[in-house]
Design a protein around this motif. Structure first.
Motif, PDB file in Angstrom:
ATOM      1  N   GLU A 169       0.785  -1.349  -0.026  1.00 38.44           N
ATOM      2  CA  GLU A 169       0.023  -0.172   0.071  1.00 38.44           C
ATOM      3  C   GLU A 169       0.785   1.292   0.046  1.00 38.44           C
ATOM      4  O   GLU A 169       1.875   1.384   0.612  1.00 38.44           O
ATOM      5  CB  GLU A 169      -0.892   0.046   1.160  1.00 38.44           C
ATOM      6  N   LEU A 170       0.312   2.408  -0.579  1.00 39.10           N
ATOM      7  CA  LEU A 170       0.666   3.592  -0.597  1.00 39.10           C
ATOM      8  C   LEU A 170       0.173   4.330   0.883  1.00 39.10           C
ATOM      9  O   LEU A 170      -0.710   4.104   1.242  1.00 39.10           O
ATOM     10  CB  LEU A 170       0.373   4.594  -1.730  1.00 39.10           C
ATOM     11  N   ALA A 171       1.032   4.825   1.852  1.00 40.93           N
ATOM     12  CA  ALA A 171       0.753   5.445   2.600  1.00 40.93           C
ATOM     13  C   ALA A 171       1.081   6.982   2.767  1.00 40.93           C
ATOM     14  O   ALA A 171       2.230   7.377   2.225  1.00 40.93           O
ATOM     15  CB  ALA A 171       1.671   4.804   3.827  1.00 40.93           C
ATOM     16  N   ALA A 172       0.083   7.954   3.219  1.00 39.33           N
ATOM     17  CA  ALA A 172       0.455   9.263   3.525  1.00 39.33           C
ATOM     18  C   ALA A 172       1.025   9.564   4.780  1.00 39.33           C
ATOM     19  O   ALA A 172       0.202   8.886   5.829  1.00 39.33           O
ATOM     20  CB  ALA A 172      -0.531   9.946   3.167  1.00 39.33           C
ATOM     21  N   VAL A 173       1.854  10.278   4.899  1.00 36.62           N
ATOM     22  CA  VAL A 173       2.380  10.900   6.320  1.00 36.62           C
ATOM     23  C   VAL A 173       1.925  12.014   6.674  1.00 36.62           C
ATOM     24  O   VAL A 173       2.154  13.020   5.770  1.00 36.62           O
ATOM     25  CB  VAL A 173       4.030  10.594   6.271  1.00 36.62           C
ATOM     26  N   ILE A 174       1.130  12.310   7.694  1.00 35.90           N
ATOM     27  CA  ILE A 174       0.552  13.531   8.077  1.00 35.90           C
ATOM     28  C   ILE A 174       1.776  14.564   8.501  1.00 35.90           C
ATOM     29  O   ILE A 174       2.334  14.094   9.372  1.00 35.90           O
ATOM     30  CB  ILE A 174      -0.465  13.308   8.958  1.00 35.90           C
ATOM     31  N   GLY A 175       1.746  15.863   7.990  1.00 32.63           N
ATOM     32  CA  GLY A 175       2.884  16.780   8.563  1.00 32.63           C
ATOM     33  C   GLY A 175       2.051  17.970   9.170  1.00 32.63           C
ATOM     34  O   GLY A 175       2.820  18.858   9.190  1.00 32.63           O
ATOM     35  N   ARG A 176       0.673  17.897   9.562  1.00 33.61           N
ATOM     36  CA  ARG A 176       0.280  19.305   9.964  1.00 33.61           C
ATOM     37  C   ARG A 176      -1.025  18.377  10.767  1.00 33.61           C
ATOM     38  O   ARG A 176      -1.883  17.900  10.486  1.00 33.61           O
ATOM     39  CB  ARG A 176      -0.425  20.053   9.154  1.00 33.61           C
TER      40      ARG A 176
END
Length: 328
Positions: A169-176
């Protein structure tokens, strides 16, 4: 070993963010191909102790990281260092059944004919279900951070597990920190991307003793090492558009999954936005976006001790994980 690790950690852009270990010492680092730059002593970055310190201030530190990658001295070889998961999230959000072909394959694999439907009818019903789902929010559940391991670590197959399966899977890493962000603005709260392999014990998804309660994702998804993550966080500036990235997983050299994120039912922005309407997203959190077709269950080939999974996503590097039995 250096050549293989260099190939695996290769990524889009000039740098990526990693968590590395040198013996017992863990430190945040910039990674550029076969070189690393320890960030612990960087006064310009506030002497971060971990990648979480940087993600808490992502909007401010991103231009500093760019400048540091271009101008800093002190780079060292990657060889001999242990590559850990690039983040230690407080929350893990996991989108389920989010690739069209995958949904159809799983529906067919679970069909036993007891309801009188043919395979063609099962496929048609799955397609109709996806059209209906688009009118509603994405299906997302939570995972446990304790399941995370590194991109090159061994995956431990539980002694009492019967059907361990892979799910790249592609995962997004939250930055805010974010709450109720719109789909149009959702990618603005993403610091970057990383690779995950969201392993599943298929036999534990649905409990025969309580079928009305639905899926038991706690038991199916969260065994230790069942979420290899990394090797690095590639900033969104290097991969601004996640809508056509290629996901490929090989098992012992044979291609099993090979699909584009174009096949997603809900795009990344829609998933991130939905998660933010349910919970407050925190810097460093992972938002998994679902797995494409090519899993083991429809193939009748599940994971065994000794198997090696090699996984890549366009621009994000690669993983290599060997499966071992818990008794070993």
């Amino acid at each position: 070993m250096l050549a293989s690790v260099t190939q695996l950690i290769d990524h889009a852009g000039d740098w990526a963010l990693a968590r590395l270990a040198d013996g017992d010492r863990v430190f945040p680092a910039l990674v550029s191909r076969d070189r690393v730059l320890d960030l612990c002593g960087s006064s310009a970055l506030g002497s971060p102790r971990d990648t979480g310190d940087l993600l808490d201030r992502w909007d401010d530190v991103l231009p500093v990281l760019d400048e540091t990658a271009r101008t800093a001295d002190g780079w060292r070889p990657l060889a001999g260092l242990h590559v850990l998961s690039p983040v230690e999230p407080r929350q893990v959000f996991q989108a389920g059944a989010n690739y069209r072909t995958h949904v159809i394959d799983i529906a067919v694999a679970h069909a036993d004919g007891s309801d009188g439907r043919t395979v063609e009818q099962v496929r048609a019903d799955a397609v109709a279900e996806m059209d209906t789902r688009l009118q509603h929010p994405p299906y997302v559940f939570q995972g446990l951070p304790s399941a995370i391991c590194g991109a090159y670590d061994d995956v431990v197959l539980p002694l009492d597990g019967q059907q361990p399966d892979w799910e790249l899977e592609l995962a997004a890493v939250i930055g805010r920190r974010a709450r109720r962000v719109s789909p149009d603005d959702a990618l603005d709260v993403v610091a970057g991307w990383t690779i995950v392999n969201d392993l599943t014990l298929r036999e534990r998804i649905f409990r025969r003793d309580a079928p009305a309660l639905g899926a038991d994702w706690l038991a199916a998804k969260n065994s230790p090492t069942f979420l290899p993550t990394g090797p690095a966080l590639v900033p969104r500036t290097a991969v601004p558009d996640p809508s056509d990235l290629r996901l490929t997983l090989r098992l012992n050299g044979e291609v099993m999954q090979d699909e584009s994120t174009k096949d997603m039912l809900f795009d990344v922005a829609r998933i991130v936005a939905h998660c933010s309407t349910v919970a407050t997203l925190l810097p460093g959190d992972l938002v998994l976006t679902g797995s494409p077709a090519g899993n083991g269950l429809p193939r009748g080939r599940l994971l065994r001790a000794g198997d090696v999974m090699d996984s890549t996503i366009t621009g994000l590097g690669a993983q290599a994980n060997r499966c071992i039995s818990e008794q070993d």
